[in-house]
Design a protein around this motif. Structure first.
Motif, PDB file in Angstrom:
ATOM      1  N   SER A  39       0.844  -1.198   0.000  1.00 26.77           N
ATOM      2  CA  SER A  39       0.000   0.000   0.000  1.00 26.77           C
ATOM      3  C   SER A  39       0.878   1.247   0.000  1.00 26.77           C
ATOM      4  O   SER A  39       2.042   1.218   0.401  1.00 26.77           O
ATOM      5  N   ASN A  41       1.322   5.075   1.407  1.00 32.87           N
ATOM      6  CA  ASN A  41       0.921   5.903   2.534  1.00 32.87           C
ATOM      7  C   ASN A  41       1.581   7.269   2.440  1.00 32.87           C
ATOM      8  O   ASN A  41       2.661   7.420   1.843  1.00 32.87           O
ATOM      9  N   ALA A 120      -3.380  -3.192   2.427  1.00 29.99           N
ATOM     10  CA  ALA A 120      -4.005  -1.884   2.613  1.00 29.99           C
ATOM     11  C   ALA A 120      -4.596  -1.651   3.997  1.00 29.99           C
ATOM     12  O   ALA A 120      -4.847  -0.507   4.363  1.00 29.99           O
ATOM     13  N   TYR A 121      -4.838  -2.713   4.775  1.00 27.54           N
ATOM     14  CA  TYR A 121      -5.593  -2.484   6.010  1.00 27.54           C
ATOM     15  C   TYR A 121      -4.766  -2.218   7.270  1.00 27.54           C
ATOM     16  O   TYR A 121      -5.242  -1.478   8.158  1.00 27.54           O
ATOM     17  N   ALA A 124      -3.717   1.736   8.475  1.00 27.26           N
ATOM     18  CA  ALA A 124      -4.881   2.622   8.554  1.00 27.26           C
ATOM     19  C   ALA A 124      -5.805   2.223   9.698  1.00 27.26           C
ATOM     20  O   ALA A 124      -6.224   3.073  10.503  1.00 27.26           O
ATOM     21  N   GLY A 152      -7.071   7.191   3.492  1.00 32.07           N
ATOM     22  CA  GLY A 152      -7.018   5.844   4.060  1.00 32.07           C
ATOM     23  C   GLY A 152      -7.263   5.807   5.556  1.00 32.07           C
ATOM     24  O   GLY A 152      -8.108   5.051   6.043  1.00 32.07           O
ATOM     25  N   PRO A 293     -10.681  -2.670   3.639  1.00 32.80           N
ATOM     26  CA  PRO A 293     -10.248  -1.389   3.062  1.00 32.80           C
ATOM     27  C   PRO A 293     -10.872  -1.125   1.703  1.00 32.80           C
ATOM     28  O   PRO A 293     -11.085  -2.047   0.907  1.00 32.80           O
ATOM     29  N   ILE A 295     -10.216   0.223  -1.780  1.00 38.10           N
ATOM     30  CA  ILE A 295      -9.075   0.467  -2.660  1.00 38.10           C
ATOM     31  C   ILE A 295      -9.580   1.161  -3.918  1.00 38.10           C
ATOM     32  O   ILE A 295     -10.356   0.589  -4.679  1.00 38.10           O
ATOM     33  N   LYS A 319      -7.626   3.796  -0.123  1.00 34.44           N
ATOM     34  CA  LYS A 319      -6.254   3.351  -0.282  1.00 34.44           C
ATOM     35  C   LYS A 319      -5.846   3.207  -1.743  1.00 34.44           C
ATOM     36  O   LYS A 319      -6.660   2.888  -2.607  1.00 34.44           O
TER      37      LYS A 319
END
Length: 324
Positions: A39, A41, A120-121, A124, A152, A293, A295, A319
């Motif tokens: 992911s 950030n 992605a999770y 966040a 996110g 998440p 996306i 995300k």
């Protein structure tokens, strides 16, 4: 293996370039991951610019969290084996096809998540959990005001707030993006372009928000001070606006609210037992399918700069993920 790396710090994120890198074998206690997703950030951008509190040694690959399969293991690794599907906290190194990482930084991908969702999770939702549960002590029935709700960490806070039983007011500067936030469970959505103070007071019967989640800073923080409830908690997540605000201390005195800093990773580093418990709580929610998440875009590794620019230009909702 290929890796997008930074050789010099620059305000311009175009300095990333694709390198061929030969990784050493995983050391004692390490595993080599064949990364399938990483992911993107906001701190990745700050690291390239040399503005983040953690300053990795050059050259480095950005990428704080990734997911993939274990390719090989080093001496002393007992919990993982080649072929295991894992998510890993990296800090750096994720914009690459492979990475060596401590076994302790890896955990099984929960539930039926694919690699992109798994990448992605973690950061966040862990940030949202630590902020709202450990630092903000959000209670069922309270009102939570989430700024930057289309990002996110913001969207994760909206979902976490609803799971905790709060009434959630979510803000953004884009009506189009707020449609996604509303669909993800926010009770009320507000466009902050014309301000939000009076609307928050109206929605709360004049009380103001009990907990305010602020990853934006700047003018958003300044106005938040004007619409926080007595005994409120103003949670400082970050400063994506670019300006670090300040508050006159007579305001917390008169209004009886607290300004609370949130660093989810540091929380776990300073209290490892609590940190593990927080991660387990978030993983349980993911395994149960209660968090997932959103996306908005997936990019190949060679377009990592485009992925970062999507965040930098405030075009992302939820995300953005790089897939190998």
């Amino acid at each position: 293996m290929r890796a997008m790396r930074v050789h010099e710090l620059s305000e311009n994120i175009d300095v990333l370039r694709m390198d061929e890198v030969e990784l050493p074998p995983p050391g004692p206690g390490e595993v080599r991951l064949k990364l399938r997703a990483c992911s993107v950030n906001f701190p990745d951008i700050l690291m390239v610019q040399g503005k983040y509190q953690f300053k990795p040694e050059l050259p480095f690959s950005p990428g704080m969290e990734g997911a993939g399969t274990v390719a090989s293991v080093g001496e002393g690794v007992t919990r993982l084996k080649p072929g295991d599907r894992v998510v890993a906290g990296l800090r750096v190194g994720g914009f690459a096809e492979e990475v060596n990482v401590p076994e302790a930084a890896c955990r099984p991908i929960p539930g039926a998540m694919d690699f992109a969702e798994a990448a992605a999770y973690p950061a966040a939702y862990l940030t949202a959990y630590v902020a709202l549960v450990c630092r903000g002590h959000l209670q069922k029935g309270e009102t939570l005001l989430v700024h930057g709700s289309t990002g996110g960490v913001g969207l994760a806070a909206v979902e976490m707030g609803k799971l905790l039983g709060a009434t959630v007011i979510a803000t953004s500067a884009s009506d189009e993006k707020l449609k996604v936030v509303k669909a993800r469970g926010a009770d009320h959505v507000l466009n902050v372009t014309q301000g939000f103070r009076e609307k928050v007071k109206e929605l709360t019967g004049g009380r103001g928000a009990d907990v305010i989640y602020d990853p934006v800073g700047g003018d958003v923080f300044d106005e938040s001070v004007r619409c926080i409830a007595w005994n409120g908690r103003l949670l400082i997540i970050g400063f994506t606006s670019g300006r670090i605000p300040s508050v006159s201390v007579n305001m917390p005195l008169i209004k009886g609210f607290s300004v609370v800093g949130v660093r989810a990773g540091e929380y776990g580093r300073r209290d490892p037992e609590a940190g593990r418990a927080n991660i387990e709580a978030v993983d349980r929610l993911a395994a149960e399918g209660r968090i997932k998440p959103y996306i908005c875009a997936r990019f190949p590794l060679e377009r990592a700069v485009d992925a970062m620019r999507m965040l930098q230009e405030r075009k992302a909702v939820g995300k953005v993920v790089i897939e190998m």
